[in-house]
Write a protein that holds these residues in place. Structure first.
Motif, PDB file in Angstrom:
ATOM      1  N   LEU A  81       4.108 -18.302  -6.394  1.00 38.28           N
ATOM      2  CA  LEU A  81       4.086 -19.706  -5.981  1.00 38.28           C
ATOM      3  C   LEU A  81       5.480 -20.287  -6.117  1.00 38.28           C
ATOM      4  O   LEU A  81       6.225 -19.950  -7.019  1.00 38.28           O
ATOM      5  CB  LEU A  81       3.062 -20.530  -6.760  1.00 38.28           C
ATOM      6  N   ASN A  82       5.815 -21.099  -5.154  1.00 41.30           N
ATOM      7  CA  ASN A  82       7.110 -21.766  -5.145  1.00 41.30           C
ATOM      8  C   ASN A  82       6.882 -23.230  -5.439  1.00 41.30           C
ATOM      9  O   ASN A  82       6.059 -23.881  -4.798  1.00 41.30           O
ATOM     10  CB  ASN A  82       7.800 -21.594  -3.785  1.00 41.30           C
ATOM     11  N   GLU A  83       7.599 -23.757  -6.399  1.00 43.85           N
ATOM     12  CA  GLU A  83       7.393 -25.139  -6.831  1.00 43.85           C
ATOM     13  C   GLU A  83       7.660 -26.149  -5.714  1.00 43.85           C
ATOM     14  O   GLU A  83       7.009 -27.159  -5.623  1.00 43.85           O
ATOM     15  CB  GLU A  83       8.269 -25.461  -8.050  1.00 43.85           C
ATOM     16  N   GLY A  84       8.622 -25.871  -4.847  1.00 43.01           N
ATOM     17  CA  GLY A  84       8.975 -26.824  -3.813  1.00 43.01           C
ATOM     18  C   GLY A  84       8.073 -26.767  -2.590  1.00 43.01           C
ATOM     19  O   GLY A  84       8.127 -27.631  -1.730  1.00 43.01           O
ATOM     20  N   GLU A  85       7.241 -25.736  -2.491  1.00 48.93           N
ATOM     21  CA  GLU A  85       6.424 -25.546  -1.296  1.00 48.93           C
ATOM     22  C   GLU A  85       4.952 -25.793  -1.608  1.00 48.93           C
ATOM     23  O   GLU A  85       4.527 -25.715  -2.752  1.00 48.93           O
ATOM     24  CB  GLU A  85       6.636 -24.136  -0.756  1.00 48.93           C
ATOM     25  N   SER A  86       4.197 -26.041  -0.571  1.00 53.29           N
ATOM     26  CA  SER A  86       2.797 -26.400  -0.759  1.00 53.29           C
ATOM     27  C   SER A  86       1.848 -25.211  -0.625  1.00 53.29           C
ATOM     28  O   SER A  86       0.650 -25.394  -0.605  1.00 53.29           O
ATOM     29  CB  SER A  86       2.408 -27.484   0.236  1.00 53.29           C
ATOM     30  N   PHE A  87       2.359 -24.004  -0.527  1.00 48.70           N
ATOM     31  CA  PHE A  87       1.487 -22.846  -0.407  1.00 48.70           C
ATOM     32  C   PHE A  87       1.713 -21.879  -1.562  1.00 48.70           C
ATOM     33  O   PHE A  87       2.697 -21.979  -2.295  1.00 48.70           O
ATOM     34  CB  PHE A  87       1.687 -22.128   0.931  1.00 48.70           C
ATOM     35  N   LEU A  88       0.781 -20.942  -1.705  1.00 49.03           N
ATOM     36  CA  LEU A  88       0.915 -19.897  -2.718  1.00 49.03           C
ATOM     37  C   LEU A  88       0.352 -18.600  -2.168  1.00 49.03           C
ATOM     38  O   LEU A  88      -0.396 -18.589  -1.190  1.00 49.03           O
ATOM     39  CB  LEU A  88       0.231 -20.301  -4.026  1.00 49.03           C
ATOM     40  N   ILE A  89       0.737 -17.489  -2.794  1.00 51.26           N
ATOM     41  CA  ILE A  89       0.242 -16.176  -2.402  1.00 51.26           C
ATOM     42  C   ILE A  89      -0.863 -15.805  -3.384  1.00 51.26           C
ATOM     43  O   ILE A  89      -0.674 -15.839  -4.600  1.00 51.26           O
ATOM     44  CB  ILE A  89       1.363 -15.112  -2.434  1.00 51.26           C
ATOM     45  N   LEU A  90      -2.019 -15.432  -2.833  1.00 50.65           N
ATOM     46  CA  LEU A  90      -3.195 -15.128  -3.638  1.00 50.65           C
ATOM     47  C   LEU A  90      -3.614 -13.691  -3.366  1.00 50.65           C
ATOM     48  O   LEU A  90      -3.782 -13.298  -2.210  1.00 50.65           O
ATOM     49  CB  LEU A  90      -4.317 -16.094  -3.263  1.00 50.65           C
ATOM     50  N   GLU A  91      -3.771 -12.885  -4.413  1.00 51.35           N
ATOM     51  CA  GLU A  91      -4.259 -11.516  -4.260  1.00 51.35           C
ATOM     52  C   GLU A  91      -5.774 -11.553  -4.420  1.00 51.35           C
ATOM     53  O   GLU A  91      -6.289 -11.913  -5.477  1.00 51.35           O
ATOM     54  CB  GLU A  91      -3.633 -10.593  -5.313  1.00 51.35           C
ATOM     55  N   ILE A  92      -6.489 -11.146  -3.362  1.00 56.60           N
ATOM     56  CA  ILE A  92      -7.948 -11.205  -3.387  1.00 56.60           C
ATOM     57  C   ILE A  92      -8.566  -9.842  -3.664  1.00 56.60           C
ATOM     58  O   ILE A  92      -9.739  -9.765  -4.023  1.00 56.60           O
ATOM     59  CB  ILE A  92      -8.502 -11.811  -2.078  1.00 56.60           C
ATOM     60  N   ALA A  93      -7.812  -8.790  -3.494  1.00 58.35           N
ATOM     61  CA  ALA A  93      -8.225  -7.428  -3.836  1.00 58.35           C
ATOM     62  C   ALA A  93      -6.941  -6.633  -4.079  1.00 58.35           C
ATOM     63  O   ALA A  93      -5.849  -7.113  -3.771  1.00 58.35           O
ATOM     64  CB  ALA A  93      -9.055  -6.810  -2.720  1.00 58.35           C
ATOM     65  N   LYS A  94      -7.062  -5.428  -4.618  1.00 55.44           N
ATOM     66  CA  LYS A  94      -5.865  -4.635  -4.885  1.00 55.44           C
ATOM     67  C   LYS A  94      -5.070  -4.412  -3.609  1.00 55.44           C
ATOM     68  O   LYS A  94      -5.570  -3.839  -2.646  1.00 55.44           O
ATOM     69  CB  LYS A  94      -6.250  -3.291  -5.485  1.00 55.44           C
ATOM     70  N   GLY A  95      -3.850  -4.947  -3.609  1.00 57.73           N
ATOM     71  CA  GLY A  95      -2.970  -4.763  -2.473  1.00 57.73           C
ATOM     72  C   GLY A  95      -3.225  -5.704  -1.299  1.00 57.73           C
ATOM     73  O   GLY A  95      -2.518  -5.639  -0.301  1.00 57.73           O
ATOM     74  N   ILE A  96      -4.213  -6.556  -1.377  1.00 54.56           N
ATOM     75  CA  ILE A  96      -4.517  -7.484  -0.272  1.00 54.56           C
ATOM     76  C   ILE A  96      -4.179  -8.896  -0.727  1.00 54.56           C
ATOM     77  O   ILE A  96      -4.763  -9.420  -1.681  1.00 54.56           O
ATOM     78  CB  ILE A  96      -5.993  -7.402   0.145  1.00 54.56           C
ATOM     79  N   THR A  97      -3.205  -9.514  -0.036  1.00 55.39           N
ATOM     80  CA  THR A  97      -2.781 -10.874  -0.394  1.00 55.39           C
ATOM     81  C   THR A  97      -2.942 -11.796   0.805  1.00 55.39           C
ATOM     82  O   THR A  97      -2.876 -11.355   1.951  1.00 55.39           O
ATOM     83  CB  THR A  97      -1.312 -10.900  -0.858  1.00 55.39           C
ATOM     84  N   ILE A  98      -3.169 -13.049   0.505  1.00 58.14           N
ATOM     85  CA  ILE A  98      -3.244 -14.070   1.538  1.00 58.14           C
ATOM     86  C   ILE A  98      -2.383 -15.247   1.111  1.00 58.14           C
ATOM     87  O   ILE A  98      -2.128 -15.451  -0.079  1.00 58.14           O
ATOM     88  CB  ILE A  98      -4.699 -14.531   1.808  1.00 58.14           C
ATOM     89  N   GLN A  99      -1.940 -15.981   2.089  1.00 57.98           N
ATOM     90  CA  GLN A  99      -1.150 -17.190   1.830  1.00 57.98           C
ATOM     91  C   GLN A  99      -2.059 -18.381   2.085  1.00 57.98           C
ATOM     92  O   GLN A  99      -2.661 -18.493   3.160  1.00 57.98           O
ATOM     93  CB  GLN A  99       0.060 -17.227   2.756  1.00 57.98           C
TER      94      GLN A  99
END
Length: 114
Positions: A81-99
């Motif tokens: 997660l970036n403090e200045g931005e409104s999005f974050l990267i979320l890992e929902i399964a091993k090796g699978i990430t979503i923004q």
């Protein structure tokens, strides 16, 4: 005798305007409306504002590794997660990430999972 008393009470009630006469006419009506809004505020609006503040506080305290639940019901772990931005990267399964948008995070999943 009883019938005459009931007639007199009914006539007096009609002259005073029923319950409005008891509360003072239009002043009583305004008072009742104000009272209803006060009750509405304390039982519906105020608790909702309090809940929104708690959710916002949680979103601001997110760190890498936090387990969260999104608005769509997706469980995941915050990977970036970036403090200045409104999005974050979320890992929902091993090796699978979503923004996702930070505003889509609603709950702490570590408290919900058993």
């Amino acid at each position: 005798m009883t019938f005459n008393l009931l007639q007199a009470a009914g006539a007096a009630d009609a002259n005073q305007g029923g319950l409005g006469g008891l509360l003072g006419g239009s002043t009583g009506s305004i008072l009742m409306i104000v009272l209803m809004f006060v009750i509405l505020y304390f039982f519906m609006i105020r608790p909702q504002q309090k809940k929104q503040k708690e959710i916002q506080k949680f979103r601001n305290s997110l760190t890498v590794g936090s387990k969260v639940v999104t608005a769509g019901g997706i469980y995941g772990t915050v990977k970036s997660l970036n403090e200045g931005e409104s999005f974050l990267i979320l890992e929902i399964a091993k090796g699978i990430t979503i923004q996702i948008e930070r505003s889509c995070v609603f709950a702490d999943a570590s408290q919900n999972q058993q």
